[in-house]
Scaffold this active site. Sequence first.
Site, short mmCIF file in Angstrom:
data_model
loop_
_atom_site.label_atom_id
_atom_site.label_comp_id
_atom_site.label_asym_id
_atom_site.label_seq_id
_atom_site.Cartn_x
_atom_site.Cartn_y
_atom_site.Cartn_z
CE1 TYR A 66 -3.43 2.77 0.53
CE2 TYR A 66 -1.87 3.36 2.58
CZ TYR A 66 -3.08 3.75 1.14
OH TYR A 66 -3.42 4.94 1.41
CG HIS A 96 -3.02 13.96 -0.60
ND1 HIS A 96 -3.62 13.63 -1.98
CD2 HIS A 96 -3.96 13.14 0.43
CE1 HIS A 96 -3.85 12.58 -1.44
NE2 HIS A 96 -4.03 12.10 -1.01
CG ASN A 208 -0.84 8.30 6.56
OD1 ASN A 208 -0.95 7.48 5.91
ND2 ASN A 208 -1.55 9.02 5.69
CE1 TYR A 293 -19.50 27.99 47.28
CE2 TYR A 293 -20.22 26.81 45.67
CZ TYR A 293 -20.09 27.25 46.99
OH TYR A 293 -21.09 26.26 48.10
NE ARG A 296 -15.61 29.04 51.33
CZ ARG A 296 -17.01 28.72 51.22
NH1 ARG A 296 -17.15 27.17 52.01
NH2 ARG A 296 -18.18 28.80 50.99
CG PHE A 342 -3.40 7.34 9.55
CD1 PHE A 342 -4.71 6.99 9.96
CD2 PHE A 342 -3.16 6.24 8.70
CE1 PHE A 342 -5.97 6.30 9.22
CE2 PHE A 342 -4.44 5.27 8.67
CZ PHE A 342 -5.31 5.27 8.82
CD GLU A 427 -9.10 8.07 4.83
OE1 GLU A 427 -9.78 9.22 4.71
OE2 GLU A 427 -7.97 7.12 3.54
#
Length: 523
Positions: A66, A96, A208, A293, A296, A342, A427
Amino acid sequence: MRRASAHCCPVMKTEIRVVAGKLSLRTLRQIASGGVLVVLDSATLPAIRASRDAVQKAVDHGAPAYGINTGFGKLAKTHIAYDQLERLQTNLVRSHAVGTGPLLDDATVRLTLVLKAASLARGYSGVRPELIEALLALYNADVLPSIPAKGSVGASGDLAPLAHMTLALMGEGEVRIDGTAVAASEGLRRAGLSPMSLAAKEGLALLNGTQVSTALALKALFEAEDIFAAAVVTGALSVDAAKGSDAPFDVRIQEVRGQPGQIDVAGKYRALLAGSEIRRSHLVNDERVQDPYSLRCQPQVMGACLDLIRNVAATLIIEANAVTDNPLVFADSGEVLSGGNFHGEPVALAADVLALAIAEIGSLAERRIALLIDATLSGLPQFLVPEPGINSGFMMAHVTAAALASENKSLAHPASVDSLPTSANQEDHVSMSTFAARRLGEMAENTRTIVAIELLAATQGIDFHAPLKTSEKLQSVYAAVRDRVAFYAEDRYFAPDIAAMSDFVASGKLTEEISAVLPSWNG
């Protein structure tokens, strides 16, 4: 490719060696800030070369692997001919590089370059050593790839932003030098590099990975630590400004509960308030039994935030040293294994947790501002100004703090629960880690401003107790504030004062007092 020229690596810089899996949070803080020289430790070279040799054997063998001789994502079943493997990697990067939005800031890009280099240096990615050296050469020359902030879903890693980073190595796209955009080819010359051709697997190894998400989260972690420290200091100052009690910080109260962050933070409040003349002035004949609060319960709230910050730091330092690309090359067996390192889920969840801490720090500080400007609660002049009515004082500054605290409540909504399938459902579960980490920057800026407003308000409150003084440690903080911003005697253009205090908080000058309990100062 030429090695980085000597002029881009001044000898006066501190040298940091990238040893596989050994980056520390303290080192990453330095890397984010710049001004250091980062070099690859020679001990990493045998593993890097062995993994590269394993990739070459896979290429020569021709069996489907791959991303080496196949397409990507849904196209993984498409076999790529031997003479097209370099083109495959080049096309991957160009296709990409589809990011959008504003560019990532310099600190995040610096971290991204080094985190990617460190991951590849582990020796499981099958890239040449020259590729790693080139990433570090860009860092050392402060030639920063122009990386759009938007376009990643956090699986398969930060593909789009890392593609823009990789384009720069190829001499395409743009880089920033001293904040100015220039052609990547010019930037490479500045770094002493030539445009790179990517060999089999190298484009995929660069794209990746979770390095952008991790860089964004680390930058936010460092900002959160500085804001946390400032909020502890300003919270202690507010206690004295409101003539509050230091009894809630007693060590015995914290120990019987046992929460580590609470114990540590309470110790800081005790140290900050020790010796205060203001506190001594109302130890007797004070009708108040308990403070609100927001005064404190500071050890309980801020201690819980500190525990979250520490947990986030533990996750991020693992991720900073991790191998997160795919497939992975195991040179000892010659295997190339596909997996899912990834996936950014650890970063996404850590970022969501950090968002809660950042929001809560700001929320508590906003409540202390509200207390200080309310004469019925604080005993101070209404809205912290000598002549309220003719003057509005801190009235609208509190409104700003409230607006920012409200924004943070929306931004704190978890990003990790929103998965949107991509790549034709190949994906089918993604982490949204990049947005989870990116939105932390806006949250940190909001909370930093809230704490800055509290710092102004608490200092103003201390002024009304003169000639009594606060503790020696807080008096030095008071003096630093007054060196930058004058007493609010009457209404004036107030926004520049808030901006000055926000810059003061961002500088980290208030962090040293609390640094012993913060992860990146100790690891």
